[in-house]
Motif scaffolding. Structure first.
Motif, PDB file in Angstrom:
ATOM      1  N   GLY A 277     -22.933  -8.736 -28.214  1.00  0.00           N
ATOM      2  CA  GLY A 277     -22.256  -8.853 -29.502  1.00  0.00           C
ATOM      3  C   GLY A 277     -22.486  -7.653 -30.386  1.00  0.00           C
ATOM      4  N   TYR A 278     -21.816  -7.670 -31.531  1.00  0.00           N
ATOM      5  CA  TYR A 278     -21.810  -6.536 -32.464  1.00  0.00           C
ATOM      6  C   TYR A 278     -22.087  -7.015 -33.888  1.00  0.00           C
ATOM      7  CZ  TYR A 278     -19.840  -2.036 -34.247  1.00  0.00           C
ATOM      8  OH  TYR A 278     -19.633  -0.805 -34.843  1.00  0.00           O
ATOM      9  N   THR A 279     -22.816  -8.136 -34.004  1.00  0.00           N
ATOM     10  CA  THR A 279     -23.015  -8.748 -35.323  1.00  0.00           C
ATOM     11  C   THR A 279     -24.477  -8.924 -35.711  1.00  0.00           C
ATOM     12  OG1 THR A 279     -22.997 -11.000 -34.422  1.00  0.00           O
ATOM     13  CG2 THR A 279     -20.863 -10.051 -35.090  1.00  0.00           C
ATOM     14  N   GLY A 280     -25.402  -8.780 -34.754  1.00  0.00           N
ATOM     15  CA  GLY A 280     -26.795  -9.089 -35.036  1.00  0.00           C
ATOM     16  C   GLY A 280     -27.111 -10.559 -34.887  1.00  0.00           C
ATOM     17  N   GLU A 281     -26.153 -11.334 -34.386  1.00  0.00           N
ATOM     18  CA  GLU A 281     -26.365 -12.758 -34.105  1.00  0.00           C
ATOM     19  C   GLU A 281     -26.195 -13.002 -32.603  1.00  0.00           C
ATOM     20  OE1 GLU A 281     -27.430 -14.903 -36.274  1.00  0.00           O
ATOM     21  OE2 GLU A 281     -27.218 -13.594 -38.025  1.00  0.00           O
ATOM     22  N   ASP A 282     -26.623 -14.180 -32.172  1.00  0.00           N
ATOM     23  CA  ASP A 282     -26.429 -14.561 -30.788  1.00  0.00           C
ATOM     24  C   ASP A 282     -24.943 -14.825 -30.551  1.00  0.00           C
ATOM     25  OD1 ASP A 282     -27.054 -15.182 -28.201  1.00  0.00           O
ATOM     26  OD2 ASP A 282     -28.323 -16.908 -28.679  1.00  0.00           O
ATOM     27  N   GLY A 283     -24.528 -14.848 -29.302  1.00  0.00           N
ATOM     28  CA  GLY A 283     -23.143 -15.164 -29.037  1.00  0.00           C
ATOM     29  C   GLY A 283     -22.654 -14.627 -27.716  1.00  0.00           C
ATOM     30  N   LEU A 284     -21.359 -14.721 -27.514  1.00  0.00           N
ATOM     31  CA  LEU A 284     -20.713 -14.335 -26.273  1.00  0.00           C
ATOM     32  C   LEU A 284     -19.534 -13.410 -26.544  1.00  0.00           C
ATOM     33  CD1 LEU A 284     -20.559 -17.895 -24.652  1.00  0.00           C
ATOM     34  CD2 LEU A 284     -22.139 -16.062 -24.002  1.00  0.00           C
ATOM     35  N   GLU A 285     -19.303 -12.498 -25.624  1.00  0.00           N
ATOM     36  CA  GLU A 285     -18.090 -11.691 -25.616  1.00  0.00           C
ATOM     37  C   GLU A 285     -17.375 -11.957 -24.299  1.00  0.00           C
ATOM     38  OE1 GLU A 285     -18.872  -7.906 -28.443  1.00  0.00           O
ATOM     39  OE2 GLU A 285     -19.938  -7.817 -26.537  1.00  0.00           O
ATOM     40  N   MET A 286     -16.061 -12.162 -24.364  1.00  0.00           N
ATOM     41  CA  MET A 286     -15.298 -12.646 -23.217  1.00  0.00           C
ATOM     42  C   MET A 286     -14.096 -11.764 -22.926  1.00  0.00           C
ATOM     43  SD  MET A 286     -15.398 -16.697 -24.301  1.00  0.00           S
ATOM     44  CE  MET A 286     -15.526 -16.477 -26.083  1.00  0.00           C
ATOM     45  N   ILE A 287     -13.897 -11.463 -21.654  1.00  0.00           N
ATOM     46  CA  ILE A 287     -12.708 -10.758 -21.190  1.00  0.00           C
ATOM     47  C   ILE A 287     -11.903 -11.766 -20.375  1.00  0.00           C
ATOM     48  CG2 ILE A 287     -11.817  -8.800 -19.877  1.00  0.00           C
ATOM     49  CD1 ILE A 287     -14.530  -7.422 -20.339  1.00  0.00           C
ATOM     50  N   LEU A 288     -10.674 -12.023 -20.819  1.00  0.00           N
ATOM     51  CA  LEU A 288      -9.886 -13.129 -20.279  1.00  0.00           C
ATOM     52  C   LEU A 288      -8.450 -12.686 -19.998  1.00  0.00           C
ATOM     53  CD1 LEU A 288     -11.006 -15.498 -23.158  1.00  0.00           C
ATOM     54  CD2 LEU A 288     -11.972 -15.560 -20.845  1.00  0.00           C
ATOM     55  N   THR A 289      -7.745 -13.455 -19.184  1.00  0.00           N
ATOM     56  CA  THR A 289      -6.319 -13.222 -19.026  1.00  0.00           C
ATOM     57  C   THR A 289      -5.627 -13.600 -20.343  1.00  0.00           C
ATOM     58  OG1 THR A 289      -5.868 -15.456 -18.243  1.00  0.00           O
ATOM     59  CG2 THR A 289      -6.450 -13.800 -16.575  1.00  0.00           C
ATOM     60  N   PRO A 290      -4.441 -13.074 -20.621  1.00  0.00           N
ATOM     61  CA  PRO A 290      -3.764 -13.408 -21.876  1.00  0.00           C
ATOM     62  C   PRO A 290      -3.574 -14.914 -22.088  1.00  0.00           C
ATOM     63  CG  PRO A 290      -2.736 -11.487 -20.905  1.00  0.00           C
ATOM     64  CD  PRO A 290      -3.727 -11.987 -19.894  1.00  0.00           C
ATOM     65  N   ASP A 291      -3.129 -15.626 -21.067  1.00  0.00           N
ATOM     66  CA  ASP A 291      -2.918 -17.070 -21.217  1.00  0.00           C
ATOM     67  C   ASP A 291      -4.226 -17.799 -21.485  1.00  0.00           C
ATOM     68  OD1 ASP A 291      -0.214 -16.780 -20.851  1.00  0.00           O
ATOM     69  OD2 ASP A 291      -0.222 -17.413 -18.748  1.00  0.00           O
ATOM     70  N   ARG A 292      -5.258 -17.447 -20.750  1.00  0.00           N
ATOM     71  CA  ARG A 292      -6.565 -18.078 -20.940  1.00  0.00           C
ATOM     72  C   ARG A 292      -7.125 -17.715 -22.324  1.00  0.00           C
ATOM     73  NH1 ARG A 292     -10.291 -21.977 -20.641  1.00  0.00           N
ATOM     74  NH2 ARG A 292     -12.340 -21.265 -19.930  1.00  0.00           N
ATOM     75  N   GLY A 293      -6.940 -16.486 -22.739  1.00  0.00           N
ATOM     76  CA  GLY A 293      -7.435 -16.064 -24.043  1.00  0.00           C
ATOM     77  C   GLY A 293      -6.764 -16.811 -25.186  1.00  0.00           C
ATOM     78  N   ARG A 294      -5.450 -16.998 -25.076  1.00  0.00           N
ATOM     79  CA  ARG A 294      -4.714 -17.739 -26.103  1.00  0.00           C
ATOM     80  C   ARG A 294      -5.181 -19.193 -26.155  1.00  0.00           C
ATOM     81  NH1 ARG A 294       0.080 -16.014 -28.280  1.00  0.00           N
ATOM     82  NH2 ARG A 294       0.945 -18.131 -28.176  1.00  0.00           N
ATOM     83  N   ALA A 295      -5.351 -19.789 -24.976  1.00  0.00           N
ATOM     84  CA  ALA A 295      -5.768 -21.190 -24.934  1.00  0.00           C
ATOM     85  C   ALA A 295      -7.176 -21.362 -25.497  1.00  0.00           C
ATOM     86  CB  ALA A 295      -5.711 -21.704 -23.492  1.00  0.00           C
ATOM     87  N   LEU A 296      -8.071 -20.435 -25.169  1.00  0.00           N
ATOM     88  CA  LEU A 296      -9.450 -20.542 -25.654  1.00  0.00           C
ATOM     89  C   LEU A 296      -9.525 -20.279 -27.156  1.00  0.00           C
ATOM     90  CD1 LEU A 296     -12.147 -21.265 -24.456  1.00  0.00           C
ATOM     91  CD2 LEU A 296     -12.573 -18.842 -24.004  1.00  0.00           C
ATOM     92  N   TRP A 297      -8.748 -19.325 -27.649  1.00  0.00           N
ATOM     93  CA  TRP A 297      -8.682 -19.077 -29.097  1.00  0.00           C
ATOM     94  C   TRP A 297      -8.262 -20.349 -29.830  1.00  0.00           C
ATOM     95  CZ3 TRP A 297      -9.473 -15.132 -32.732  1.00  0.00           C
ATOM     96  CH2 TRP A 297      -8.866 -15.318 -33.971  1.00  0.00           C
ATOM     97  N   GLN A 298      -7.186 -20.968 -29.373  1.00  0.00           N
ATOM     98  CA  GLN A 298      -6.687 -22.181 -30.033  1.00  0.00           C
ATOM     99  C   GLN A 298      -7.703 -23.320 -29.952  1.00  0.00           C
ATOM    100  OE1 GLN A 298      -2.787 -22.024 -27.835  1.00  0.00           O
ATOM    101  NE2 GLN A 298      -1.945 -22.543 -29.841  1.00  0.00           N
ATOM    102  N   ALA A 299      -8.351 -23.465 -28.805  1.00  0.00           N
ATOM    103  CA  ALA A 299      -9.327 -24.540 -28.641  1.00  0.00           C
ATOM    104  C   ALA A 299     -10.525 -24.352 -29.560  1.00  0.00           C
ATOM    105  CB  ALA A 299      -9.786 -24.607 -27.183  1.00  0.00           C
ATOM    106  N   LEU A 300     -10.972 -23.130 -29.716  1.00  0.00           N
ATOM    107  CA  LEU A 300     -12.114 -22.857 -30.597  1.00  0.00           C
ATOM    108  C   LEU A 300     -11.748 -23.067 -32.061  1.00  0.00           C
ATOM    109  CD1 LEU A 300     -13.530 -19.751 -28.716  1.00  0.00           C
ATOM    110  CD2 LEU A 300     -14.784 -21.872 -29.143  1.00  0.00           C
ATOM    111  N   ILE A 301     -10.553 -22.652 -32.451  1.00  0.00           N
ATOM    112  CA  ILE A 301     -10.103 -22.881 -33.822  1.00  0.00           C
ATOM    113  C   ILE A 301     -10.002 -24.382 -34.095  1.00  0.00           C
ATOM    114  CG2 ILE A 301      -8.209 -22.557 -35.461  1.00  0.00           C
ATOM    115  CD1 ILE A 301      -9.868 -20.003 -34.872  1.00  0.00           C
TER     116      ILE A 301
END
Length: 368
Positions: A186-210
């Motif tokens: 990460g780039y924030t000084g906090e714990d977390g995850l960075e993800m590289i995804l296909t466009p469809d998977r990325g859109r679905a995961l963005w919506q699910a997290l929101i």
């Protein structure tokens, strides 16, 4: 015409305010930069960083190529581990800073900055031997889920086994599950995850997290968070005209193997460091800004601010500044010129904040 990520319409629906960031139309914020900053420090936030570049390096000589190209040494890695490195030119200047991931003994993945993507790609191609195959991922979504509660929302987004494996990741390790590539970075000084995804998977995961209540965050919060964490921004805090020792990243240069020769090594060995990147804090009201001159007590210029902001966590101004080494000692009182007005500041060793708490030390409580 500005480029857009695959999440543009989803962000537009969330009332994102977009700005031009290096030729990309990206969210600055989704209503309140300050609230987004605090969400990441106290709970979690979600960033779209799909503008960044992703290169895949494969072949029998992939490791040898990267050991020559990068200042840090990929020989330190084992499969599913990552490291941070600078990419140097022949004179030791920083072309970019990046993260390299070892997928197996002959396959690596590199994530580079958007502003240097084209130059980096050309540099990789120009230096790669024929035995190394380079591929640039163009169709992808990059998400950063950051904050102390980031791992609490994985259930339901991933199967039980994958969610457990993600939670068990150590910093700078990663997991590949199908086409999902997920790292504990990460780039924030906090714990977390960075993800590289296909466009469809990325859109679905963005919506699910929101939908799970994760706060969408923009470039504004990303900048104040990274500056509190003491992380450099390429193009401001380091450039092709500055060396690692001048940019507070000398620790990323590996000379453990004296037989390893990497681009820029000889220039670094011959260099004499006269300036160093360090931190400044200003306890009086005001904001520190990029480009402001830093002055000694006698009014002589001793450096310049490379990044500055008002810290939402600390409630006072902070900055990174490149100073003469004679004035870069922690607790040194200095002055910043603001349109002819001199503001008192103190030198501190970054980072300023990690995991939501102040981490720097300052023994001088106030300006004389």
């Amino acid at each position: 015409m500005l480029k857009r990520t695959a999440l543009y319409d989803l962000q537009q629906a969330l009332n994102a305010r977009f700005v031009d960031f290096g030729g990309w139309e990206l969210p600055l914020h989704f209503g309140s930069q300050l609230e987004e900053h605090h969400s990441v420090r106290k709970q979690m936030g979600l960033f779209d960083v799909s503008h960044m570049g992703v290169f895949d390096i494969a072949g029998q000589d992939a490791a040898l190529f990267l050991r020559t190209l990068l200042a840090n040494d990929v020989a330190r890695l084992r499969p599913k581990q990552a490291l941070y490195s600078c990419l140097l030119n022949e004179t030791g200047g920083i072309l970019d800073d990046l993260i390299v991931y070892q997928r197996d003994s002959h396959q690596y993945r590199v994530v580079v900055n958007a502003s240097t993507l084209t130059r980096d790609w050309e540099w990789f191609q120009a230096n790669a031997p024929q035995s190394v195959h380079l591929t640039q991922m163009t169709e992808r979504v990059l998400l950063a889920l950051q904050g102390p509660a980031a791992f609490s929302v994985l259930s339901g987004l991933f199967d039980h086994t994958t969610a457990q494996a993600l939670t068990a990741l150590s910093p700078f390790t990663f997991l590949e599950c199908g086409a999902d590539f997920i790292a504990r970075t990460g780039y924030t000084g906090e714990d977390g995850l960075e993800m590289i995804l296909t466009p469809d998977r990325g859109r679905a995961l963005w919506q699910a997290l929101i939908e799970k209540g994760v706060a969408p965050c923009g470039l504004g919060a990303r900048d104040t968070l990274r500056l509190e964490a003491g992380f450099n921004l390429y193009g401001s805090d380091m450039t092709e005209n500055t060396m690692p020792a001048e940019s507070n990243v000398a620790w990323t240069v590996s000379n453990k193997d004296p037989a390893r020769d990497f681009i820029g090594k000889r220039a670094l060995a011959d260099a004499k460091t006269t300036h160093r990147l360090t931190g400044l804090v200003m306890l009086t009201p005001g904001v520190l800004r990029h480009g402001q001159a830093v002055l000694s007590a006698s009014g002589q210029p001793v450096g310049e601010i490379t990044s500055g902001t008002f810290s939402p966590t600390l409630q006072h101004a902070i900055a990174l500044a490149r100073l003469n080494t004679t004035h870069a000692t922690p607790n040194t009182p200095l002055w910043v010129d603001r349109r002819g007005e001199q503001l008192p500041v103190y030198v501190v060793r970054p980072p300023f904040v990690r995991h939501g708490a102040k981490v720097f030390e300052l023994t001088t409580p106030s300006a004389d």
